[in-house]
Design a protein around this motif. Structure first.
Motif, PDB file in Angstrom:
ATOM      1  N   UNK A 321       0.464  -0.955   0.206  1.00 39.75           N
ATOM      2  CA  UNK A 321       0.246   0.651   0.008  1.00 39.75           C
ATOM      3  C   UNK A 321       0.996   1.606  -0.243  1.00 39.75           C
ATOM      4  N   UNK A 322       2.196   1.290  -0.026  1.00 40.53           N
ATOM      5  CA  UNK A 322       3.355   2.317   0.006  1.00 40.53           C
ATOM      6  C   UNK A 322       4.285   2.372   0.085  1.00 40.53           C
ATOM      7  N   UNK A 323       5.308   3.077  -0.909  1.00 38.59           N
ATOM      8  CA  UNK A 323       6.643   2.409  -0.857  1.00 38.59           C
ATOM      9  C   UNK A 323       7.390   3.443   0.250  1.00 38.59           C
ATOM     10  N   UNK A 324       6.746   3.827   1.249  1.00 39.72           N
ATOM     11  CA  UNK A 324       7.155   4.268   2.528  1.00 39.72           C
ATOM     12  C   UNK A 324       8.549   3.638   2.176  1.00 39.72           C
ATOM     13  N   UNK A 325       9.959   3.947   2.781  1.00 45.84           N
ATOM     14  CA  UNK A 325      11.024   3.104   3.017  1.00 45.84           C
ATOM     15  C   UNK A 325      11.207   3.359   4.609  1.00 45.84           C
ATOM     16  N   UNK A 326      10.953   4.523   5.028  1.00 47.16           N
ATOM     17  CA  UNK A 326      11.297   4.447   6.372  1.00 47.16           C
ATOM     18  C   UNK A 326      10.310   5.043   7.206  1.00 47.16           C
ATOM     19  N   UNK A 327      10.340   5.785   8.726  1.00 48.70           N
ATOM     20  CA  UNK A 327       9.025   7.029   8.987  1.00 48.70           C
ATOM     21  C   UNK A 327      10.034   7.172  10.040  1.00 48.70           C
ATOM     22  N   UNK A 328       9.511   8.213  10.852  1.00 48.56           N
ATOM     23  CA  UNK A 328       9.422   9.380  11.117  1.00 48.56           C
ATOM     24  C   UNK A 328      10.093   8.875  12.997  1.00 48.56           C
ATOM     25  N   UNK A 329      10.836   8.253  12.975  1.00 53.68           N
ATOM     26  CA  UNK A 329      10.804   7.433  14.102  1.00 53.68           C
ATOM     27  C   UNK A 329      11.011   8.021  15.406  1.00 53.68           C
ATOM     28  N   UNK A 330      12.131   9.383  15.429  1.00 51.28           N
ATOM     29  CA  UNK A 330      12.982   9.747  16.303  1.00 51.28           C
ATOM     30  C   UNK A 330      11.733  10.870  16.674  1.00 51.28           C
ATOM     31  N   UNK A 331      11.026  11.451  15.963  1.00 53.88           N
ATOM     32  CA  UNK A 331      10.122  13.213  15.876  1.00 53.88           C
ATOM     33  C   UNK A 331       9.085  12.365  17.343  1.00 53.88           C
ATOM     34  N   UNK A 332       8.689  11.415  16.057  1.00 55.08           N
ATOM     35  CA  UNK A 332       7.809  10.885  16.984  1.00 55.08           C
ATOM     36  C   UNK A 332       7.561  10.576  17.731  1.00 55.08           C
ATOM     37  N   UNK A 333       8.868   9.739  18.382  1.00 54.49           N
ATOM     38  CA  UNK A 333       9.194   9.591  19.835  1.00 54.49           C
ATOM     39  C   UNK A 333       9.352  10.616  20.748  1.00 54.49           C
ATOM     40  N   UNK A 334       9.987  11.865  19.805  1.00 54.77           N
ATOM     41  CA  UNK A 334      10.025  13.217  21.191  1.00 54.77           C
ATOM     42  C   UNK A 334       8.423  13.514  21.110  1.00 54.77           C
ATOM     43  N   UNK A 335       7.453  13.733  20.191  1.00 52.88           N
ATOM     44  CA  UNK A 335       5.575  13.856  20.667  1.00 52.88           C
ATOM     45  C   UNK A 335       5.609  13.091  21.431  1.00 52.88           C
ATOM     46  N   UNK A 336       5.993  11.665  21.585  1.00 54.48           N
ATOM     47  CA  UNK A 336       5.359  10.559  23.026  1.00 54.48           C
ATOM     48  C   UNK A 336       5.990  11.119  24.196  1.00 54.48           C
ATOM     49  N   UNK A 337       7.073  11.747  24.472  1.00 60.76           N
ATOM     50  CA  UNK A 337       7.592  12.073  25.785  1.00 60.76           C
ATOM     51  C   UNK A 337       7.545  13.377  26.173  1.00 60.76           C
ATOM     52  N   UNK A 338       6.647  13.941  24.662  1.00 53.39           N
ATOM     53  CA  UNK A 338       5.974  15.174  25.132  1.00 53.39           C
ATOM     54  C   UNK A 338       4.953  15.644  26.381  1.00 53.39           C
ATOM     55  N   UNK A 339       3.917  14.256  25.479  1.00 53.46           N
ATOM     56  CA  UNK A 339       2.634  14.453  25.775  1.00 53.46           C
ATOM     57  C   UNK A 339       3.261  13.553  27.170  1.00 53.46           C
ATOM     58  N   UNK A 340       3.810  12.684  27.607  1.00 54.68           N
ATOM     59  CA  UNK A 340       4.060  11.884  29.184  1.00 54.68           C
ATOM     60  C   UNK A 340       4.643  12.976  29.659  1.00 54.68           C
ATOM     61  N   UNK A 341       5.360  13.898  29.615  1.00 51.97           N
ATOM     62  CA  UNK A 341       6.012  14.737  30.432  1.00 51.97           C
ATOM     63  C   UNK A 341       4.550  15.717  30.864  1.00 51.97           C
ATOM     64  N   UNK A 342       3.534  16.064  29.766  1.00 57.39           N
ATOM     65  CA  UNK A 342       2.203  17.153  30.330  1.00 57.39           C
ATOM     66  C   UNK A 342       0.815  16.163  31.080  1.00 57.39           C
ATOM     67  N   UNK A 343       1.008  15.209  30.667  1.00 59.42           N
ATOM     68  CA  UNK A 343       0.176  13.655  31.372  1.00 59.42           C
ATOM     69  C   UNK A 343      -0.821  14.619  30.673  1.00 59.42           C
ATOM     70  N   UNK A 344      -2.437  13.895  30.938  1.00 63.65           N
ATOM     71  CA  UNK A 344      -3.691  14.082  30.161  1.00 63.65           C
ATOM     72  C   UNK A 344      -3.846  15.643  30.987  1.00 63.65           C
ATOM     73  N   UNK A 345      -3.966  16.123  32.281  1.00 60.32           N
ATOM     74  CA  UNK A 345      -4.172  17.264  32.424  1.00 60.32           C
ATOM     75  C   UNK A 345      -3.269  18.436  32.709  1.00 60.32           C
ATOM     76  N   UNK A 346      -2.076  18.344  32.544  1.00 55.93           N
ATOM     77  CA  UNK A 346      -1.137  19.744  31.877  1.00 55.93           C
ATOM     78  C   UNK A 346      -1.691  19.293  30.201  1.00 55.93           C
ATOM     79  N   UNK A 347      -1.880  19.123  29.447  1.00 49.93           N
ATOM     80  CA  UNK A 347      -2.162  19.028  28.563  1.00 49.93           C
ATOM     81  C   UNK A 347      -3.000  20.050  27.691  1.00 49.93           C
ATOM     82  N   UNK A 348      -4.261  19.044  28.779  1.00 47.59           N
ATOM     83  CA  UNK A 348      -5.742  19.872  28.954  1.00 47.59           C
ATOM     84  C   UNK A 348      -5.615  21.690  28.927  1.00 47.59           C
TER      85      UNK A 348
END
Length: 449
Positions: A321-348
């Motif tokens: 379904x795609x010829x994507x050869x890789x993904x943007x793993x590092x920036x995805x991990x940055x996003x998850x680290x950011x959300x984890x550091x804020x938490x649901x309450x901090x994000x809201x």
């Protein structure tokens, strides 16, 4: 293989290509678009070179040197130190595919957490481990829509970033897909016009919420109800807005795309970022990219592995379904680290603060003579459209000369928004920044009258 300068080898290579000089390699690049050679004296030492280049760099000014209110897809948010620490871990700062799960449990779990957090925010069943960026995610969504219903017409909003149109056209060029644009009315998609365009040949509709003006599209909640069941609704989002806004999964989105940049990723001259791509479970086999899943190892312990990969090298070519050869793993991990550091309450809490700042600043600008903010009525988050009775390009240039990056000229994206620019505010701005922006807007307008 040696890498030392070797003129005979260079001449031989040029001869094989039918060229006479190195300059001939760049003949296709217009002269006025070429980067001029640095004016450096020959044979200087490294310390002199560093000193000279540092001096040159100080002549440039950016977000760290003056108040910046640019937005239109890239936003200057505060990034917690924890995010930078996580992304600097040597076992994580590669985007190479984790083919050997027994050697890659750390990065696999980090990507699994990204998928889980984004799925929760978007209220979608499945999120892949990212596309290259927002633009390519839209292109992949249109291709996926055709795989879902085998129709060849796709509807796009009339007002959208020019580069998104260009990337989409490149994506669909060989797929036999035709795009048509839905007119906008009063700053959002014209639903009456859309109803008349939803014929049986239409594969799907793409809508941005919020759109390029920064406005939430009031029609986004209704589109699913006026579409056929087989037609695909693709929604583009700024994930930061979902801290307080209704997620697209709750109003019928079949595919959700976007960009993780607001979630802990630096502006960095426009990249790299990572494209969000989410679908419902029933369509997971038609989505591009890859999915990390939780499983158990031979000893019954929790483990992670790549459970779906749709690239040609992993499955039969006709089923890819795609010829994507890789993904943007590092920036995805940055996003998850950011959300984890804020938490649901901090994000809201951050989302409420950003929305409050947006309303405050729009109200202050609207009080200025010659300005209207927002330029179109509607709800917005931290970014909003502004109209002015003088040249927008001239105004923003004058503001820049006075030490403020005041906004983004929307006429660069479409002729339909001549005389309109967007202003975006974040938690990085101080009251002094707001006062300087207002002062500079007034003085810059006076110069142009």
């Amino acid at each position: 293989m040696h890498y030392l300068p070797n003129d005979p080898v260079a001449e031989e290579m040029l001869g094989k290509m039918g060229l006479s000089s190195m300059e001939d390699l760049f003949a296709d690049i217009p002269e006025d678009m070429r980067v001029k050679r640095l004016d450096l004296p020959p044979g200087i030492s490294e310390v002199e070179l560093v000193r000279t280049v540092d001096k040159m760099m100080k002549e440039s000014r950016g977000a760290g040197d003056m108040p910046m209110f640019l937005g239109c897809g890239f936003y200057d948010h505060f990034i917690p130190s924890a995010v930078e620490y996580v992304m600097s871990r040597s076992e994580l700062y590669t985007s190479y595919t984790p083919y050997q799960p027994e050697m890659s449990q750390g990065i696999l779990q980090a990507l699994f957490e990204y998928q889980s957090m984004m799925s929760d925010i978007l209220k979608m069943d499945v999120v892949n481990t990212s596309m290259y960026d927002y633009h390519t995610a839209i292109g992949e969504a249109i291709l996926m829509a055709k795989r879902m219903n085998h129709r060849n017409v796709f509807l796009l909003p009339e007002i959208m970033a020019r580069e998104k149109f260009q990337v989409v056209e490149n994506y669909i060029r060989g797929a036999g897909i035709e795009t048509r644009t839905v007119p906008f009315k009063d700053g959002t998609m014209d639903l009456d016009a859309l109803k008349g365009m939803l014929t049986g040949e239409v594969s799907g509709v793409y809508i941005e919420n919020p759109n390029i003006l920064g406005l939430f599209d009031k029609g986004a909640m209704e589109i699913r109800s006026i579409m056929e069941s087989r037609q695909v609704l693709v929604v583009g989002v700024n994930p930061m807005t979902l801290s307080i806004a209704k997620p697209p999964g709750d109003y019928g989105a079949d595919i959700v795309v976007g960009d993780v940049q607001p979630l802990g990723v630096p502006i960095s001259y426009g990249g790299p970022t990572a494209g969000i791509f989410a679908v419902s479970m029933k369509n997971v086999r038609k989505m591009p990219g890859r999915i990390i899943g939780a499983t158990k190892d031979a000893e019954g312990r929790r483990a992670f592995a790549m459970t779906l990969s749709t690239r040609e090298q992993h499955i039969r070519r006709e089923r890819a379904t795609s010829n994507i050869c890789t993904n943007e793993a590092l920036t995805s991990i940055m996003a998850s680290a950011y959300l984890a550091s804020l938490g649901k309450g901090g994000f809201r809490e951050l989302g409420l603060q950003l929305a409050s700042r947006g309303r405050y600043l729009a109200g202050r600008i609207d009080e200025l003579e010659g300005f209207r903010a927002p330029a179109f009525a509607g709800h917005f988050f931290n970014e909003f459209p502004v109209s002015v009775d003088v040249s927008v390009s001239g105004l923003l240039k004058e503001c820049r000369n006075r030490g403020v990056l005041a906004g983004y000229d929307l006429s660069r994206e479409t002729d339909l928004l001549e005389g309109t620019f967007t202003v975006a505010t974040t938690e990085m701005h101080t009251n002094a920044d707001y006062e300087k922006l207002l002062e500079v807007l007034v003085k810059s307008r006076e110069v142009l009258l």
